[in-house]
Design a protein around this motif. Structure first.
Motif, short mmCIF file in Angstrom:
data_model
loop_
_atom_site.label_atom_id
_atom_site.label_comp_id
_atom_site.label_asym_id
_atom_site.label_seq_id
_atom_site.Cartn_x
_atom_site.Cartn_y
_atom_site.Cartn_z
N ARG A 1 -25.21 -52.11 -19.43
CA ARG A 1 -25.16 -52.94 -20.63
C ARG A 1 -25.53 -52.08 -21.85
O ARG A 1 -26.67 -52.07 -22.30
CB ARG A 1 -26.11 -54.14 -20.52
N PRO A 2 -24.55 -51.37 -22.41
CA PRO A 2 -24.82 -50.54 -23.59
C PRO A 2 -25.37 -51.38 -24.74
O PRO A 2 -24.97 -52.53 -24.93
CB PRO A 2 -23.44 -49.96 -23.94
N GLU A 3 -26.26 -50.80 -25.50
CA GLU A 3 -26.90 -51.53 -26.60
C GLU A 3 -25.96 -51.67 -27.79
O GLU A 3 -25.22 -50.74 -28.14
CB GLU A 3 -28.17 -50.78 -27.04
N ILE A 4 -26.00 -52.85 -28.42
CA ILE A 4 -25.19 -53.12 -29.61
C ILE A 4 -25.98 -52.73 -30.85
O ILE A 4 -27.16 -53.09 -30.99
CB ILE A 4 -24.79 -54.61 -29.67
N ALA B 1 -21.50 -49.90 -31.17
CA ALA B 1 -22.49 -49.39 -30.22
C ALA B 1 -23.65 -48.77 -30.98
O ALA B 1 -23.46 -48.14 -32.02
CB ALA B 1 -21.85 -48.36 -29.30
N ALA B 2 -24.85 -48.98 -30.47
CA ALA B 2 -26.03 -48.38 -31.10
C ALA B 2 -25.87 -46.86 -31.12
O ALA B 2 -26.27 -46.19 -32.08
CB ALA B 2 -27.29 -48.78 -30.35
N LYS B 3 -25.28 -46.32 -30.06
CA LYS B 3 -24.95 -44.91 -30.00
C LYS B 3 -23.43 -44.79 -29.98
O LYS B 3 -22.78 -45.18 -29.02
CB LYS B 3 -25.55 -44.26 -28.75
N GLU B 4 -22.87 -44.30 -31.06
CA GLU B 4 -21.42 -44.23 -31.19
C GLU B 4 -20.80 -43.37 -30.09
O GLU B 4 -21.37 -42.37 -29.65
CB GLU B 4 -21.06 -43.65 -32.56
N TYR B 5 -19.60 -43.79 -29.66
CA TYR B 5 -18.90 -43.05 -28.62
C TYR B 5 -18.15 -41.86 -29.22
O TYR B 5 -17.38 -42.01 -30.17
CB TYR B 5 -17.89 -43.95 -27.90
N PHE C 1 -14.45 -55.01 -30.42
CA PHE C 1 -15.03 -53.68 -30.23
C PHE C 1 -13.87 -52.70 -30.24
O PHE C 1 -12.86 -52.92 -29.55
CB PHE C 1 -15.79 -53.58 -28.91
N SER C 2 -13.98 -51.64 -31.02
CA SER C 2 -12.88 -50.69 -31.15
C SER C 2 -13.44 -49.28 -31.26
O SER C 2 -13.99 -48.90 -32.30
CB SER C 2 -12.02 -51.02 -32.38
N ALA C 3 -13.29 -48.50 -30.20
CA ALA C 3 -13.85 -47.14 -30.19
C ALA C 3 -12.98 -46.15 -30.96
O ALA C 3 -13.49 -45.19 -31.53
CB ALA C 3 -14.04 -46.66 -28.75
N THR C 4 -11.67 -46.40 -31.00
CA THR C 4 -10.76 -45.46 -31.66
C THR C 4 -9.99 -46.07 -32.83
O THR C 4 -9.25 -45.37 -33.51
CB THR C 4 -9.75 -44.90 -30.64
N GLY C 5 -10.15 -47.38 -33.05
CA GLY C 5 -9.47 -48.03 -34.17
C GLY C 5 -8.25 -48.84 -33.78
O GLY C 5 -7.73 -49.62 -34.59
N THR C 6 -7.77 -48.69 -32.55
CA THR C 6 -6.58 -49.42 -32.13
C THR C 6 -6.83 -50.93 -32.06
O THR C 6 -6.05 -51.73 -32.61
CB THR C 6 -6.10 -48.92 -30.75
N THR C 7 -7.89 -51.32 -31.40
CA THR C 7 -8.20 -52.75 -31.30
C THR C 7 -8.53 -53.34 -32.67
O THR C 7 -8.20 -54.49 -32.95
CB THR C 7 -9.38 -52.97 -30.34
#
Length: 224
Positions: free
Chosen positions: A129-132, A101-105, A75-81
């Protein structure tokens, strides 16, 4: 007498030319049958033979064993991971699966200075538990899974808990890795193992944004 012979010769000559002019010229029979090739056979000089059978172009299943049975989940919200995950996949020849994430951060969602931001609220609620949003994946054939994520507020993002609680990891070696500015991996790997309730979980590793391929390779080789 000579004059009569000459006239007779001319008459015979004219009759001969007329006979030649009436010779019949052959004509093409327009009703001659033409050959047609049957759609299921092919004409050859020695007769008809069956045409080649069409190949079955149906999609084949992915052979996970061809990749050593290794998968990198991240899982990578900003691209680092994502950058670290791709390096691990390149080194190991693994398949990759991105948890979305079903709803992007948004940037506002990730503002750790805002006590009302989405990520702050999620991290303050251990039951969140955020939805995938990405499609489910089959783990059949995988024996090793590297599982990566950023460190949020000292722990794994709650969407990672959503993921591990959705699958059975029996018979699979699970290897956590994380990215952060300075925080270590902490209890995040143990939290995931506890929430998963299955799989053989190894100790994880933290990487910075600028982790080199050599650094990652050295870690992987140390696991063996």
């Amino acid at each position: 007498m000579k004059k009569k012979i000459s006239i007779l010769a001319v008459i015979l000559l004219v009759l001969g030319l007329t006979a030649c002019g009436n010779t019949e010229t052959p004509t093409v029979n327009e009703n001659t049958e033409t050959h047609t090739v049957d759609s299921t056979t092919e004409e050859t000089g020695s007769g008809k033979t069956e045409a080649p059978v069409e190949e079955d172009n149906s999609e084949e299943k992915v052979d996970t064993q061809a990749n050593g049975g290794v998968l990198v989940v991240y899982f990578s919200a900003t691209g680092t991971t994502k950058g670290v995950a791709e390096k691990i996949a390149g080194i190991t020849g693994a398949d990759t699966y991105e948890i979305k994430a079903a709803k992007e951060y948004s940037a506002a969602d990730l503002n750790w200075n805002d006590s009302d931001s989405r990520s702050t609220k999620e991290q303050n609620d251990a039951s969140a538990r955020p939805e995938i949003g990405s499609e489910a994946i089959s783990l059949d054939g995988y024996s090793t899974i590297y599982i990566g994520y950023p460190i949020w507020w000292g722990e794994e993002p709650r969407i990672m808990d959503t993921f591990v609680e959705s699958y059975n990891f029996d018979g699979i070696t699970m290897i956590p890795f994380c990215t952060s500015g300075s925080s270590g991996i902490g209890r995040s790997g143990r939290n995931l193992a506890d929430n998963a309730g299955s799989g053989k979980w190894l100790d994880g590793q933290r990487f910075g944004a600028g982790a080199s391929e050599d650094e990652i390779r050295s870690w992987i080789e140390g696991l063996q």
